[in-house]
Design a protein around this motif. Structure first.
Motif, PDB file in Angstrom:
ATOM      1  N   LEU A 121       5.232  -0.718   0.684  1.00 14.38           N
ATOM      2  CA  LEU A 121       4.970   0.674   1.059  1.00 14.38           C
ATOM      3  C   LEU A 121       4.850   0.827   2.573  1.00 14.38           C
ATOM      4  CD1 LEU A 121       2.441   1.643  -1.740  1.00 14.38           C
ATOM      5  CD2 LEU A 121       4.691   2.666  -1.371  1.00 14.38           C
ATOM      6  N   ARG A 122       4.168  -0.099   3.206  1.00 14.22           N
ATOM      7  CA  ARG A 122       4.022  -0.025   4.668  1.00 14.22           C
ATOM      8  C   ARG A 122       5.351  -0.235   5.373  1.00 14.22           C
ATOM      9  NH1 ARG A 122      -1.714  -2.824   4.024  1.00 14.22           N
ATOM     10  NH2 ARG A 122      -2.945  -0.897   4.020  1.00 14.22           N
ATOM     11  N   GLY A 123       6.217  -1.051   4.798  1.00 14.77           N
ATOM     12  CA  GLY A 123       7.565  -1.212   5.346  1.00 14.77           C
ATOM     13  C   GLY A 123       8.338   0.096   5.272  1.00 14.77           C
ATOM     14  N   LEU A 124       8.192   0.797   4.168  1.00 17.82           N
ATOM     15  CA  LEU A 124       8.840   2.096   4.003  1.00 17.82           C
ATOM     16  C   LEU A 124       8.301   3.103   5.022  1.00 17.82           C
ATOM     17  CD1 LEU A 124      10.716   3.950   2.290  1.00 17.82           C
ATOM     18  CD2 LEU A 124       8.698   4.467   0.908  1.00 17.82           C
ATOM     19  N   ALA A 159       1.522   7.632   3.122  1.00 17.56           N
ATOM     20  CA  ALA A 159       2.108   8.014   1.832  1.00 17.56           C
ATOM     21  C   ALA A 159       0.951   8.315   0.900  1.00 17.56           C
ATOM     22  CB  ALA A 159       2.957   6.891   1.262  1.00 17.56           C
ATOM     23  N   VAL A 160       1.078   9.373   0.114  1.00 13.80           N
ATOM     24  CA  VAL A 160       0.051   9.736  -0.856  1.00 13.80           C
ATOM     25  C   VAL A 160       0.659   9.617  -2.245  1.00 13.80           C
ATOM     26  CG1 VAL A 160      -1.546  11.527  -1.640  1.00 13.80           C
ATOM     27  CG2 VAL A 160      -0.994  11.347   0.794  1.00 13.80           C
ATOM     28  N   LEU A 161       0.117   8.710  -3.036  1.00 11.66           N
ATOM     29  CA  LEU A 161       0.587   8.510  -4.404  1.00 11.66           C
ATOM     30  C   LEU A 161      -0.343   9.286  -5.329  1.00 11.66           C
ATOM     31  CD1 LEU A 161       1.256   4.670  -4.249  1.00 11.66           C
ATOM     32  CD2 LEU A 161       2.804   6.544  -3.694  1.00 11.66           C
ATOM     33  N   THR A 162       0.230  10.240  -6.078  1.00 11.13           N
ATOM     34  CA  THR A 162      -0.590  11.090  -6.944  1.00 11.13           C
ATOM     35  C   THR A 162      -0.265  10.933  -8.419  1.00 11.13           C
ATOM     36  OG1 THR A 162       0.937  12.957  -6.747  1.00 11.13           O
ATOM     37  CG2 THR A 162      -0.842  12.825  -5.120  1.00 11.13           C
ATOM     38  N   GLY A 163       0.881  10.382  -8.725  1.00  5.71           N
ATOM     39  CA  GLY A 163       1.267  10.218 -10.117  1.00  5.71           C
ATOM     40  C   GLY A 163       0.538   9.047 -10.762  1.00  5.71           C
ATOM     41  N   ASP A 165       1.643   6.926 -12.862  1.00  5.61           N
ATOM     42  CA  ASP A 165       2.482   5.719 -12.834  1.00  5.61           C
ATOM     43  C   ASP A 165       2.549   5.100 -11.447  1.00  5.61           C
ATOM     44  OD1 ASP A 165       3.887   7.919 -11.894  1.00  5.61           O
ATOM     45  OD2 ASP A 165       5.770   7.370 -12.845  1.00  5.61           O
ATOM     46  N   ALA A 166       2.640   5.916 -10.409  1.00  3.21           N
ATOM     47  CA  ALA A 166       2.722   5.399  -9.040  1.00  3.21           C
ATOM     48  C   ALA A 166       1.418   4.714  -8.625  1.00  3.21           C
ATOM     49  CB  ALA A 166       3.052   6.523  -8.062  1.00  3.21           C
ATOM     50  N   VAL A 167       0.288   5.317  -8.968  1.00 10.86           N
ATOM     51  CA  VAL A 167      -1.008   4.728  -8.649  1.00 10.86           C
ATOM     52  C   VAL A 167      -1.185   3.410  -9.403  1.00 10.86           C
ATOM     53  CG1 VAL A 167      -3.517   5.023  -8.833  1.00 10.86           C
ATOM     54  CG2 VAL A 167      -2.100   6.920  -8.039  1.00 10.86           C
ATOM     55  N   ALA A 168      -0.829   3.390 -10.672  1.00 13.49           N
ATOM     56  CA  ALA A 168      -0.940   2.162 -11.469  1.00 13.49           C
ATOM     57  C   ALA A 168      -0.032   1.070 -10.908  1.00 13.49           C
ATOM     58  CB  ALA A 168      -0.611   2.441 -12.930  1.00 13.49           C
ATOM     59  N   TRP A 169       1.177   1.424 -10.503  1.00 15.06           N
ATOM     60  CA  TRP A 169       2.106   0.444  -9.931  1.00 15.06           C
ATOM     61  C   TRP A 169       1.514  -0.176  -8.670  1.00 15.06           C
ATOM     62  CZ3 TRP A 169       4.475   0.590  -5.094  1.00 15.06           C
ATOM     63  CH2 TRP A 169       5.410  -0.413  -4.865  1.00 15.06           C
ATOM     64  N   ALA A 170       1.030   0.659  -7.757  1.00  8.86           N
ATOM     65  CA  ALA A 170       0.556   0.181  -6.461  1.00  8.86           C
ATOM     66  C   ALA A 170      -0.758  -0.589  -6.551  1.00  8.86           C
ATOM     67  CB  ALA A 170       0.397   1.352  -5.495  1.00  8.86           C
ATOM     68  N   THR A 171      -1.537  -0.337  -7.577  1.00 12.14           N
ATOM     69  CA  THR A 171      -2.854  -0.971  -7.690  1.00 12.14           C
ATOM     70  C   THR A 171      -2.882  -2.114  -8.691  1.00 12.14           C
ATOM     71  OG1 THR A 171      -3.557   0.645  -9.335  1.00 12.14           O
ATOM     72  CG2 THR A 171      -4.084   1.131  -7.022  1.00 12.14           C
ATOM     73  N   GLY A 172      -1.749  -2.476  -9.210  1.00 10.73           N
ATOM     74  CA  GLY A 172      -1.720  -3.573 -10.162  1.00 10.73           C
ATOM     75  C   GLY A 172      -2.255  -3.202 -11.526  1.00 10.73           C
ATOM     76  N   GLY A 173      -2.171  -1.922 -11.863  1.00 10.29           N
ATOM     77  CA  GLY A 173      -2.542  -1.496 -13.208  1.00 10.29           C
ATOM     78  C   GLY A 173      -3.758  -0.608 -13.329  1.00 10.29           C
ATOM     79  N   LEU A 202      -6.980  10.201  -9.737  1.00  6.03           N
ATOM     80  CA  LEU A 202      -7.118   9.092  -8.819  1.00  6.03           C
ATOM     81  C   LEU A 202      -5.884   9.047  -7.936  1.00  6.03           C
ATOM     82  CD1 LEU A 202      -8.568   6.470  -7.930  1.00  6.03           C
ATOM     83  CD2 LEU A 202      -7.326   5.304  -9.762  1.00  6.03           C
ATOM     84  N   TRP A 203      -6.036   9.379  -6.655  1.00  9.11           N
ATOM     85  CA  TRP A 203      -4.925   9.354  -5.712  1.00  9.11           C
ATOM     86  C   TRP A 203      -5.065   8.153  -4.809  1.00  9.11           C
ATOM     87  CZ3 TRP A 203      -3.581  14.808  -3.433  1.00  9.11           C
ATOM     88  CH2 TRP A 203      -3.320  15.684  -4.472  1.00  9.11           C
ATOM     89  N   LEU A 204      -3.959   7.688  -4.274  1.00  7.06           N
ATOM     90  CA  LEU A 204      -3.961   6.549  -3.366  1.00  7.06           C
ATOM     91  C   LEU A 204      -3.238   6.943  -2.083  1.00  7.06           C
ATOM     92  CD1 LEU A 204      -4.553   3.500  -2.978  1.00  7.06           C
ATOM     93  CD2 LEU A 204      -2.273   3.083  -3.909  1.00  7.06           C
ATOM     94  N   VAL A 205      -3.921   6.768  -0.952  1.00 12.72           N
ATOM     95  CA  VAL A 205      -3.323   7.046   0.353  1.00 12.72           C
ATOM     96  C   VAL A 205      -3.064   5.702   1.028  1.00 12.72           C
ATOM     97  CG1 VAL A 205      -3.635   8.130   2.617  1.00 12.72           C
ATOM     98  CG2 VAL A 205      -4.545   9.240   0.553  1.00 12.72           C
ATOM     99  N   VAL A 206      -1.831   5.478   1.423  1.00 14.88           N
ATOM    100  CA  VAL A 206      -1.448   4.236   2.092  1.00 14.88           C
ATOM    101  C   VAL A 206      -1.067   4.573   3.525  1.00 14.88           C
ATOM    102  CG1 VAL A 206       0.123   2.270   2.101  1.00 14.88           C
ATOM    103  CG2 VAL A 206      -0.625   3.264  -0.072  1.00 14.88           C
ATOM    104  N   ARG A 207      -1.703   3.876   4.459  1.00 13.71           N
ATOM    105  CA  ARG A 207      -1.423   4.050   5.887  1.00 13.71           C
ATOM    106  C   ARG A 207      -0.879   2.744   6.448  1.00 13.71           C
ATOM    107  NH1 ARG A 207      -6.023   6.986   9.026  1.00 13.71           N
ATOM    108  NH2 ARG A 207      -5.793   4.992  10.059  1.00 13.71           N
ATOM    109  N   PRO A 208      -0.262   2.801   7.606  1.00 13.88           N
ATOM    110  CA  PRO A 208       0.292   1.578   8.189  1.00 13.88           C
ATOM    111  C   PRO A 208      -0.764   0.512   8.494  1.00 13.88           C
ATOM    112  CG  PRO A 208       1.203   3.491   9.294  1.00 13.88           C
ATOM    113  CD  PRO A 208       0.111   3.986   8.396  1.00 13.88           C
ATOM    114  N   ASP A 209      -1.985   0.917   8.750  1.00 11.85           N
ATOM    115  CA  ASP A 209      -3.030  -0.055   9.118  1.00 11.85           C
ATOM    116  C   ASP A 209      -3.801  -0.470   7.928  1.00 11.85           C
ATOM    117  OD1 ASP A 209      -4.245   2.441   8.846  1.00 11.85           O
ATOM    118  OD2 ASP A 209      -5.277   2.357  10.740  1.00 11.85           O
TER     119      ASP A 209
END
Length: 70
Positions: free
Chosen positions: A23-26, A35-39, A41-49, A63-70
């Motif tokens: 994700l950080r590469g993207l 990037a904000v993951l709200t789905g 399926d996307a949250v489960a994918w990024a968090t390992g389930g 449950l949302w996930l915000v991914v930043r470069p740092d």
């Protein structure tokens, strides 16, 4: 679903780290601040389930996930 072996904390941590790296590469390639993951399926994918038992059929997770470069 589809897994018969137990998932260890180390294995899950490695999976999450690899996905955060993707994700950080993207973010870097597209010059994005975050990037904000709200789905669900996307949250489960990024968090390992990790999933939320609330509103299991909803397209958007509470449950949302915000991914930043740092």
């Amino acid at each position: 679903f589809g897994r018969t072996e137990p998932i260890t904390v180390t294995t899950q941590r490695d999976e999450v780290e690899a996905k955060l790296e993707q994700l950080r590469g993207l973010l870097d390639r597209r010059a994005l601040a975050a990037a904000v993951l709200t789905g669900v399926d996307a949250v489960a994918w990024a968090t390992g389930g990790v999933t939320s038992p609330i509103e299991r059929g909803a397209a958007t997770s509470p449950l949302w996930l915000v991914v930043r470069p740092d």
